[in-house]
Design a protein around this motif. Sequence first.
Motif, PDB file in Angstrom:
ATOM      1  N   ALA A  50       0.822  -1.213   0.000  1.00 39.86           N
ATOM      2  CA  ALA A  50       0.000   0.000   0.000  1.00 39.86           C
ATOM      3  C   ALA A  50       0.855   1.262   0.000  1.00 39.86           C
ATOM      4  CB  ALA A  50      -0.930  -0.009   1.216  1.00 39.86           C
ATOM      5  N   GLN A  51       2.004   1.216   0.700  1.00 34.79           N
ATOM      6  CA  GLN A  51       2.874   2.396   0.740  1.00 34.79           C
ATOM      7  C   GLN A  51       3.444   2.700  -0.645  1.00 34.79           C
ATOM      8  OE1 GLN A  51       6.112   2.114   3.522  1.00 34.79           O
ATOM      9  NE2 GLN A  51       7.078   4.036   2.828  1.00 34.79           N
ATOM     10  N   TYR A  52       3.921   1.680  -1.342  1.00 31.14           N
ATOM     11  CA  TYR A  52       4.473   1.882  -2.681  1.00 31.14           C
ATOM     12  C   TYR A  52       3.372   2.239  -3.687  1.00 31.14           C
ATOM     13  CZ  TYR A  52       9.096   0.355  -1.258  1.00 31.14           C
ATOM     14  OH  TYR A  52      10.329   0.273  -0.651  1.00 31.14           O
ATOM     15  N   LEU A  53       2.166   1.705  -3.458  1.00 30.52           N
ATOM     16  CA  LEU A  53       1.034   2.094  -4.294  1.00 30.52           C
ATOM     17  C   LEU A  53       0.772   3.591  -4.157  1.00 30.52           C
ATOM     18  CD1 LEU A  53      -1.496   1.569  -6.044  1.00 30.52           C
ATOM     19  CD2 LEU A  53      -2.711   1.004  -3.923  1.00 30.52           C
ATOM     20  N   TYR A  54       0.817   4.079  -2.928  1.00 29.58           N
ATOM     21  CA  TYR A  54       0.612   5.504  -2.668  1.00 29.58           C
ATOM     22  C   TYR A  54       1.651   6.354  -3.403  1.00 29.58           C
ATOM     23  CZ  TYR A  54       0.442   9.874   0.039  1.00 29.58           C
ATOM     24  OH  TYR A  54       0.379  11.185   0.419  1.00 29.58           O
ATOM     25  N   VAL A  55       2.904   5.917  -3.365  1.00 31.17           N
ATOM     26  CA  VAL A  55       3.976   6.650  -4.065  1.00 31.17           C
ATOM     27  C   VAL A  55       3.756   6.616  -5.578  1.00 31.17           C
ATOM     28  CG1 VAL A  55       6.450   6.711  -4.558  1.00 31.17           C
ATOM     29  CG2 VAL A  55       5.644   6.263  -2.242  1.00 31.17           C
ATOM     30  N   ALA A  56       3.353   5.449  -6.105  1.00 27.27           N
ATOM     31  CA  ALA A  56       3.106   5.331  -7.548  1.00 27.27           C
ATOM     32  C   ALA A  56       1.983   6.255  -7.990  1.00 27.27           C
ATOM     33  CB  ALA A  56       2.776   3.881  -7.900  1.00 27.27           C
ATOM     34  N   LEU A  57       0.919   6.339  -7.185  1.00 33.52           N
ATOM     35  CA  LEU A  57      -0.196   7.231  -7.514  1.00 33.52           C
ATOM     36  C   LEU A  57       0.246   8.693  -7.467  1.00 33.52           C
ATOM     37  CD1 LEU A  57      -3.094   5.459  -5.595  1.00 33.52           C
ATOM     38  CD2 LEU A  57      -2.708   5.472  -8.064  1.00 33.52           C
ATOM     39  N   LEU A  58       1.086   9.020  -6.479  1.00 30.38           N
ATOM     40  CA  LEU A  58       1.606  10.389  -6.405  1.00 30.38           C
ATOM     41  C   LEU A  58       2.467  10.725  -7.616  1.00 30.38           C
ATOM     42  CD1 LEU A  58       2.606  10.917  -2.650  1.00 30.38           C
ATOM     43  CD2 LEU A  58       0.666  11.895  -3.882  1.00 30.38           C
ATOM     44  N   ARG A  59       3.260   9.761  -8.053  1.00 32.15           N
ATOM     45  CA  ARG A  59       4.090   9.981  -9.243  1.00 32.15           C
ATOM     46  C   ARG A  59       3.202  10.271 -10.463  1.00 32.15           C
ATOM     47  NH1 ARG A  59       9.417   8.048  -9.430  1.00 32.15           N
ATOM     48  NH2 ARG A  59       9.083   7.333 -11.552  1.00 32.15           N
ATOM     49  N   GLY A  60       2.132   9.502 -10.616  1.00 32.81           N
ATOM     50  CA  GLY A  60       1.211   9.739 -11.720  1.00 32.81           C
ATOM     51  C   GLY A  60       0.555  11.109 -11.633  1.00 32.81           C
ATOM     52  N   LEU A  61       0.166  11.496 -10.416  1.00 32.62           N
ATOM     53  CA  LEU A  61      -0.424  12.822 -10.222  1.00 32.62           C
ATOM     54  C   LEU A  61       0.570  13.920 -10.592  1.00 32.62           C
ATOM     55  CD1 LEU A  61      -2.356  12.364  -6.860  1.00 32.62           C
ATOM     56  CD2 LEU A  61      -3.362  12.845  -9.103  1.00 32.62           C
ATOM     57  N   TRP A  62       1.830  13.707 -10.245  1.00 31.58           N
ATOM     58  CA  TRP A  62       2.845  14.716 -10.555  1.00 31.58           C
ATOM     59  C   TRP A  62       3.027  14.852 -12.068  1.00 31.58           C
ATOM     60  CZ3 TRP A  62       4.976  18.779  -8.662  1.00 31.58           C
ATOM     61  CH2 TRP A  62       6.119  19.311  -9.282  1.00 31.58           C
ATOM     62  N   ILE A  63       3.085  13.730 -12.776  1.00 32.24           N
ATOM     63  CA  ILE A  63       3.204  13.781 -14.236  1.00 32.24           C
ATOM     64  C   ILE A  63       2.027  14.554 -14.827  1.00 32.24           C
ATOM     65  CG2 ILE A  63       3.148  12.386 -16.349  1.00 32.24           C
ATOM     66  CD1 ILE A  63       4.636  10.200 -14.800  1.00 32.24           C
ATOM     67  N   GLY A  64       0.821  14.277 -14.354  1.00 29.40           N
ATOM     68  CA  GLY A  64      -0.353  14.986 -14.847  1.00 29.40           C
ATOM     69  C   GLY A  64      -0.295  16.472 -14.570  1.00 29.40           C
ATOM     70  N   ASP A 310      13.572  11.237 -11.278  1.00 29.09           N
ATOM     71  CA  ASP A 310      13.509  10.657 -12.618  1.00 29.09           C
ATOM     72  C   ASP A 310      12.296  11.129 -13.411  1.00 29.09           C
ATOM     73  OD1 ASP A 310      11.810   9.338 -10.857  1.00 29.09           O
ATOM     74  OD2 ASP A 310      11.924   7.437 -11.947  1.00 29.09           O
ATOM     75  N   LEU A 311      11.553  12.112 -12.877  1.00 33.25           N
ATOM     76  CA  LEU A 311      10.381  12.654 -13.570  1.00 33.25           C
ATOM     77  C   LEU A 311      10.602  14.136 -13.855  1.00 33.25           C
ATOM     78  CD1 LEU A 311       7.396  11.010 -11.631  1.00 33.25           C
ATOM     79  CD2 LEU A 311       8.472  10.261 -13.763  1.00 33.25           C
ATOM     80  N   PRO A 312       9.838  14.715 -14.792  1.00 29.59           N
ATOM     81  CA  PRO A 312      10.003  16.138 -15.101  1.00 29.59           C
ATOM     82  C   PRO A 312       9.809  17.018 -13.869  1.00 29.59           C
ATOM     83  CG  PRO A 312       8.603  15.062 -16.739  1.00 29.59           C
ATOM     84  CD  PRO A 312       8.817  14.064 -15.638  1.00 29.59           C
ATOM     85  N   SER A 313      10.570  18.095 -13.820  1.00 35.60           N
ATOM     86  CA  SER A 313      10.443  19.064 -12.727  1.00 35.60           C
ATOM     87  C   SER A 313       9.387  20.109 -13.089  1.00 35.60           C
ATOM     88  CB  SER A 313      11.783  19.749 -12.469  1.00 35.60           C
ATOM     89  OG  SER A 313      12.768  18.818 -12.110  1.00 35.60           O
ATOM     90  N   VAL A 359      -5.232  12.425 -18.655  1.00 34.14           N
ATOM     91  CA  VAL A 359      -3.774  12.441 -18.504  1.00 34.14           C
ATOM     92  C   VAL A 359      -3.386  12.023 -17.084  1.00 34.14           C
ATOM     93  CG1 VAL A 359      -1.797  13.998 -18.285  1.00 34.14           C
ATOM     94  CG2 VAL A 359      -3.201  14.066 -20.334  1.00 34.14           C
ATOM     95  N   PHE A 360      -4.050  12.591 -16.073  1.00 30.31           N
ATOM     96  CA  PHE A 360      -3.778  12.211 -14.691  1.00 30.31           C
ATOM     97  C   PHE A 360      -4.010  10.710 -14.477  1.00 30.31           C
ATOM     98  CE2 PHE A 360      -4.248  16.756 -13.787  1.00 30.31           C
ATOM     99  CZ  PHE A 360      -3.278  16.947 -12.811  1.00 30.31           C
ATOM    100  N   LEU A 361      -5.148  10.223 -14.947  1.00 26.62           N
ATOM    101  CA  LEU A 361      -5.531   8.832 -14.691  1.00 26.62           C
ATOM    102  C   LEU A 361      -4.631   7.851 -15.435  1.00 26.62           C
ATOM    103  CD1 LEU A 361      -9.365   9.434 -14.858  1.00 26.62           C
ATOM    104  CD2 LEU A 361      -8.097   8.728 -12.819  1.00 26.62           C
ATOM    105  N   PHE A 362      -4.320   8.154 -16.704  1.00 31.94           N
ATOM    106  CA  PHE A 362      -3.440   7.267 -17.468  1.00 31.94           C
ATOM    107  C   PHE A 362      -2.038   7.240 -16.859  1.00 31.94           C
ATOM    108  CE2 PHE A 362      -6.306   7.897 -21.309  1.00 31.94           C
ATOM    109  CZ  PHE A 362      -6.800   6.596 -21.261  1.00 31.94           C
ATOM    110  N   ALA A 363      -1.555   8.396 -16.408  1.00 32.88           N
ATOM    111  CA  ALA A 363      -0.226   8.449 -15.796  1.00 32.88           C
ATOM    112  C   ALA A 363      -0.196   7.638 -14.498  1.00 32.88           C
ATOM    113  CB  ALA A 363       0.182   9.890 -15.528  1.00 32.88           C
ATOM    114  N   MET A 364      -1.236   7.740 -13.706  1.00 34.16           N
ATOM    115  CA  MET A 364      -1.309   6.967 -12.465  1.00 34.16           C
ATOM    116  C   MET A 364      -1.356   5.472 -12.770  1.00 34.16           C
ATOM    117  SD  MET A 364      -4.024   9.515 -10.627  1.00 34.16           S
ATOM    118  CE  MET A 364      -4.283   8.604  -9.111  1.00 34.16           C
ATOM    119  N   MET A 365      -2.119   5.092 -13.771  1.00 37.48           N
ATOM    120  CA  MET A 365      -2.215   3.684 -14.152  1.00 37.48           C
ATOM    121  C   MET A 365      -0.860   3.161 -14.617  1.00 37.48           C
ATOM    122  SD  MET A 365      -4.834   2.096 -16.960  1.00 37.48           S
ATOM    123  CE  MET A 365      -4.759   0.385 -17.485  1.00 37.48           C
TER     124      MET A 365
END
Length: 494
Positions: A50-64, A310-313, A359-365
């Motif tokens: 669940a912790q890594y899932l939370y980080v992955a979702l945050l990463r997707g939100l950031w990309i969006g 490793d993601l855009p700033s 964009v947000f949802l696809f990035a999170m997925m």
Amino acid sequence: MTYFLWSLPTLTLLAAIVSGRVNPTIAATLGLACAVPVALLTGPSAWFDAQYLYVALLRGLWIGAVIAPYIVGGLLFWQVAARSSSTSSSQSPLAIPTSNSSHDGISKRRLVFFACFLVGPFAESATGFGVGMLGTVMLIRHLGFAPRHLMVFALLSQTVIPWGAMSSGTILAAAYARIPAVQLGLYSVLPVTLLMLVWLSLFWQTARKAGMAASRMECLREAGWIGACMVCLAATTAALGPETALLAAYGPLIVLRYVLDNKPTRSQALAAATKVLPYVVLIACLALTRLVPELRSTLDSLWRVTPFTDLPSWAPLFHAGSWLIVGSIVTAWVRGQPSVLGTEIKSAWATGKHAVLAVFLFAMMAEVLTASGISGAFAVAIFAVLGEKTILLTPPLSGAFGVLTNSGNPGNSLFLPSQVALAVQAGLSVPAVAALQQVSGMSLGLFSPVRMSIAATLSSGRGQERQVYTQLVPFAVMALMVLMVLALGVVLYR
């Protein structure tokens, strides 16, 4: 059975899209809702919880969050600029006057070429969402074409689509592939250039059917213009980055072509310059922020936020989306129309909200499937069966998703992480594989029913879609063959 479970997010997304009963936001929501339990319960990474899932979702939100300002800002700026000389936001700011007294013969054909391959792509780069089709149709609909021909000309405005919507799709794909956006943009130039030969052939055939046959020299002249566009696009992509590359490359070419074709009087030139002045100022400012080293360094470092290395700033003073939004505000105030901002913001959000949310949802997925190890496991399994030849599946698979979804983003989110893992394992060029994926999905989206519907609406061609598709099918096959040859080249030449 395990691989079937891992495929469920993709199958769910595909089923929702094919059904035609839900919009892209709901389809992406269903895909993400399926991906989360599949990743948690069946993902090959033992540490994914669940912790890594939370980080992955945050990463997707950031990309969006990095991509969204390009979409909303581009739409807002276009609509505000369109009000520069009219209270109606439906007017294209690029519907510049022409001085041709006759629309017969070569002058008519040159105007159509100008609309399809210069103005249309420029408008699409500034905003996305098929606005390039609107700009093209507004310039040539008075020429008396049959709706089916006008529909094809409208679709030809979508031929440089990897740079559409301020290259938001390319920037998103670069984030998925973990490579610089400039590198992906440069690698995309070659496949787009080769595909331009297919689109130019389609233009020649349609022009001939519409009664605008031309000499071989005129066809060579048109091919020369396409070549010049691609060379300038490559140069500006390298110098400025993909966000503003097409605007900076095509802006001067539009002015040059307009002057050469129309030889405008002083009053006509002034009227045209007034219409495009907001774009001239914006492009000049964006170019300066990227070409002047000291200015670039300062703007790119102030208030820079980098939550994931490793993601855009996010650098608000350097981000092109920020400049589009500020440019919209400044343009409205200079024109004495600050009161329209509220209306135009609502309109821009109404037009772009599904794209932004998707964009947000696809990035999170994509981040969930990558972090759980599913994308990498798929790549290993497919490579074990097909080896390097797996890359040959990229054009048809990505192209099919592009046609179904009218976007390259869903295909990129689903396939790019796996393809990057595959490229690394097989020793292939990651940028070349990513560019093949990106261009396949984006470019073949030209044949999407959604775009066909927009073209039919703008051209008063409802009911003629089947005729147009009959004409387009051979060119779709040609485009797919070009991409297949490129895929083979990626495999053979590392």
